[in-house]
Design an enzyme around this catalytic site. Structure first.
Site, PDB file in Angstrom:
ATOM      1  N   CYS A  34      90.627 -28.852  73.640  1.00 32.32           N
ATOM      2  CA  CYS A  34      91.336 -27.576  73.744  1.00 32.32           C
ATOM      3  C   CYS A  34      91.847 -27.189  72.369  1.00 32.32           C
ATOM      4  O   CYS A  34      91.680 -27.922  71.396  1.00 32.32           O
ATOM      5  CB  CYS A  34      92.487 -27.658  74.745  1.00 32.32           C
ATOM      6  N   CYS A  37      93.937 -29.631  70.003  1.00 31.54           N
ATOM      7  CA  CYS A  37      93.246 -30.565  69.101  1.00 31.54           C
ATOM      8  C   CYS A  37      92.950 -29.874  67.771  1.00 31.54           C
ATOM      9  O   CYS A  37      93.163 -30.433  66.696  1.00 31.54           O
ATOM     10  CB  CYS A  37      91.940 -31.047  69.736  1.00 31.54           C
ATOM     11  N   ASP A 427      83.034   6.486  46.464  1.00 35.25           N
ATOM     12  CA  ASP A 427      82.221   6.842  45.303  1.00 35.25           C
ATOM     13  C   ASP A 427      81.247   7.907  45.780  1.00 35.25           C
ATOM     14  O   ASP A 427      80.897   7.954  46.960  1.00 35.25           O
ATOM     15  CB  ASP A 427      81.474   5.609  44.801  1.00 35.25           C
ATOM     16  N   ASP A 610      78.947   1.339  45.822  1.00 34.18           N
ATOM     17  CA  ASP A 610      77.693   0.585  45.796  1.00 34.18           C
ATOM     18  C   ASP A 610      77.242   0.200  44.399  1.00 34.18           C
ATOM     19  O   ASP A 610      76.357  -0.633  44.241  1.00 34.18           O
ATOM     20  CB  ASP A 610      76.576   1.411  46.456  1.00 34.18           C
ATOM     21  N   ASP A 614      81.506   0.286  40.376  1.00 32.79           N
ATOM     22  CA  ASP A 614      82.465   0.324  41.479  1.00 32.79           C
ATOM     23  C   ASP A 614      83.107  -1.040  41.729  1.00 32.79           C
ATOM     24  O   ASP A 614      84.100  -1.133  42.463  1.00 32.79           O
ATOM     25  CB  ASP A 614      81.780   0.774  42.782  1.00 32.79           C
TER      26      ASP A 614
END
Length: 716
Positions: A34, A37, A427, A610, A614
């Protein structure tokens, strides 16, 4: 018992430099039943100052970094001191009788007759020694199963829920045993309570583990994709090998319907490839010779031969799996509340149980039996597991659903940030616009246009900028004008600078950067030895769904912003078409950083980009969002990667973030409300120990079930 397998590997991370290797310890752990642990191991590793901790009891996995090889034996011993055992490669697998399923069915076999005596009036079922004989095996199993975990959790100062179960079950058994040995009668017989508590908790653990496995199914599905065979071609011979045995440079034959095992380049044939696993787009993509294919995608039609270019942990699929696992290990701030409460929860409940007994027995003068049952019910009804599971299960499902839609989120904390955005900065080039530029016009000065085009095509071959890629598509290199460049340098937001073997200096730069500002007429200028020989006018197209996205984020009270290095007239034109009021144009990388920092002071800010220029802004923003076809630097800098580069993904991202956070809040509300209501009811005697055990066993399953709704619920 925990079985543990250690492997140390150097992994590539998109969040770090692709050439930088980080040492990570990976442990295969079985026997965690469970979340307690997992929490115990997690807290222990935190004390040892381990980093990037990931503990998943459902998938039997523990990962962490920041630990040296010298410290590793000490860490291993520490895990053993928590009551677990370390499994080496030579160690046997977990025994059948130690599995949680086996323990549950064993307990149920003895518990059912005990429970039946409450409804069936048969002398044997009511005989105290028969009841003792039926309860003893269940109690002994629970004594060692919960007792061992409870003892070591107390020893290490991290008491877990097993402490409560152990105390409750032991109290009921001891009380009943004293009553049996002293012939005190049926009022002292609570064997069925002891056995039922243990059996129901084991059932709850079993359901919890199976349910949590479903929350991690996204990773499981991806890992299954890696577990395939493929056909290797050597000297015109075909050999079937497993994906893990593929080496870089191997030639593989992929037939229609086959999974592509690794990343590679097509060297022969063509076909349609379903890349939905990566991009979320279900329509197959046509691929022919020299095209790149990604491991884990499916060749739906055709036959191809590929050369393996990336294998093992270097494949896109392996990086995605590593990225999701890493993301799951990063806790959002909202989880800190649940973790903090859970750390004090067990001692708090024990104190309440003691007070319950003393108040009901000594003050309210309720019978000893009933007072003890109320105290046991308080111990058994409480459920710190629900608080521990509230956030990670929702995060796992949210990350998994996002991954299936082609959205990779690098941290659970990012999801919370996305739900509180005030600004989304875009951008322009390649983000809001296609990045596929058309050459609208070229004007030359004292030089042939073919020569200009050839020089520009050669120069742009040194750049990965979107404009450079588009220009290369429209211009061809002419052999008659071939130039050997000795030195070529690209400067962000400016352009390309080069020198040939005759020491001539070439510049292909932004039109505003020449000795004379030509930006009112051209976008780029080409100069040789500082003499302008050509001016270029280029135009870009707005991406599909860009306008709809801007309207959608405005509807969520997020302010869209354009931040670009392009000139003002072009940025204003795009902003006007999309309905964006706040525009920053003609900005270099340093200026972009200043603007991002300014916006951050006003609220949580996301940056979508991208390009190479950037990357600093993506890193500086609260949330950096990079398109999947972006530069490697942009991908490494961003917290979120849109694999299909579709702007619709940003809207999906916002929806997933909002619904995931909403699910976490619902889970935490249930976890707190359940304990706040159930504990007083148990203390007042309205919930008996057996009903309390039943409630506790299924409270965390309810939390998991609510998280699983995220897999299927409609996002709006």
């Amino acid at each position: 018992m925990i079985l543990l397998k250690i492997s140390i590997f150097a992994k590539d991370q998109w969040s770090k430099n692709m050439n930088e290797e980080t040492t990570t310890v990976e442990l295969t752990v079985t026997g965690m039943h469970c979340t307690n642990c997992a929490i115990a191991i997690h807290q222990y590793l935190e004390k040892k100052e381990a980093k990037d901790i990931f503990v998943d009891f459902a998938s039997d996995e523990v990962k962490f970094s920041g630990i040296t090889a010298k410290e590793l034996p000490e860490i291993t011993k520490g895990i053993e001191n928590l009551g677990f055992q370390v499994l080496t490669d030579e160690s046997p697998k977990e025994s059948f009788y130690k599995k949680i399923e086996t323990k549950f069915w064993f307990s149920l076999f003895f518990t059912l007759p005990l429970f039946a005596h409450m409804f069936i009036q048969h002398p044997l079922l009511h005989d105290p020694y028969i009841q003792l004989g039926l309860c003893a095996p269940v109690f002994l199993l629970g004594f060692f199963h919960f007792g061992k975990s409870a003892f070591y959790s107390l020893k290490n100062g991290m008491p877990n829920m097993d402490v409560l179960i152990f105390i409750g079950a032991t109290a009921a058994f001891t009380y009943s045993l004293i009553g049996t040995l002293n012939h005190l009668g049926p009022d002292y017989m609570f064997y069925e309570t002891c056995a039922t508590i243990i059996t129901l908790v084991l059932l709850g653990n079993l359901f919890e583990k199976k349910s949590v496995k479903k929350t991690t199914s996204a990773i499981g599905d991806l890992i299954k994709i890696q577990n395939v065979t493929t056909t290797k071609i050597t000297a015109d011979l075909e050999e079937i090998i497993h994906t893990r045995d593929v080496k870089q440079g191997d030639v593989l034959l992929i037939k229609s319907g086959d999974l592509i095992p690794v990343d590679g380049d097509i060297i022969e044939g063509d076909g349609f490839v379903n890349e939905s696993m990566i991009t979320g787009e279900s329509l197959p993509v046509f691929k022919d010779r020299y095209a790149t294919v990604i491991g884990g995608t499916t060749l739906t039609e055709g036959n191809i031969k590929i050369t393996a270019t990336k294998v093992g942990r270097k494949t896109v699929l392996s990086q995605i799996i590593a990225l999701i696992k890493e993301a799951q290990s990063k806790k959002p701030p909202i989880q800190k509340l649940g973790d903090k409460v859970a750390s004090y929860f067990v001692p708090f409940v024990v104190v309440i149980a003691i007070f319950t007994f003393f108040i009901t027995y000594f003050i309210a003068e309720i019978s000893l039996q009933q007072s003890l049952m109320n105290a046991i019910a308080v111990l058994v009804v409480s459920c710190p597991c629900a608080m521990g599971l509230a956030t990670p299960t929702a995060i796992m499902v949210g990350l998994g659903r996002a991954a299936k839609m082609g959205i990779l989120i690098k941290g659970g904390d990012t999801i919370e940030e996305m739900s509180d955005l005030k600004y989304m900065v875009f951008d322009k080039t390649g983000t809001l616009t296609t990045g596929d530029f058309n050459i609208k016009a070229i004007q030359t000065f004292g030089i042939e246009q073919k020569q200009v085009e050839s020089i520009i095509a050669q120069l742009e071959g040194y750049s990965n900028h979107p404009i450079a890629k588009s220009i290369r598509q429209h211009m061809k290199e002419v052999k008659a004008y071939r130039i050997v460049f000795q030195d070529v340098k690209e400067i962000k937001s400016e352009g390309l600078y080069a020198t040939d073997t005759n020491s001539n200096v070439y510049k292909l730069i932004n039109a505003r950067l020449g000795k004379v500002d030509y930006s009112n007429r051209y976008d780029l200028i080409l100069s040789i030895n500082d003499v302008v020989v050509a001016g270029l006018v280029i135009e870009d197209q707005i991406k599909p769904y860009a306008k709809e996205l801007i309207q959608a984020i405005k509807g969520k009270n997020i302010t869209p912003v354009i931040l670009s290095g392009d000139r003002k007239s072009k940025c204003d034109l795009v902003a006007q078409k999309l309905g964006i009021a706040e525009v920053y144009s003609d900005r270099n990388p340093e200026e972009k950083l200043n603007i991002i920092n300014k916006l951050k002071k006003a609220g949580i800010t996301a940056m979508v980009g991208d390009g190479i220029n950037d990357a600093p802004a993506l890193t500086t923003a609260h949330v950096g969002i990079s398109l999947g076809d972006a530069s490697h630097i942009a991908i490494q800098s961003a917290k979120i990667i849109l694999l299909n580069s579709d702007l619709k993904s940003i809207e999906n991202l916002l929806l997933i973030g909002r619904h995931t956070l909403q699910t976490i809040k619902e889970n935490l509300f249930w976890a707190f409300a359940y304990n706040i209501i159930a504990i007083p009811l148990a203390a007042m005697g309205f919930l008996g120990p057996m009903l309390a055990a039943f409630s506790m066993a299924f409270s965390d399953v309810i939390v998991i079930g609510n998280s699983l709704r995220l897999r299927f619920k409609k996002l709006r």
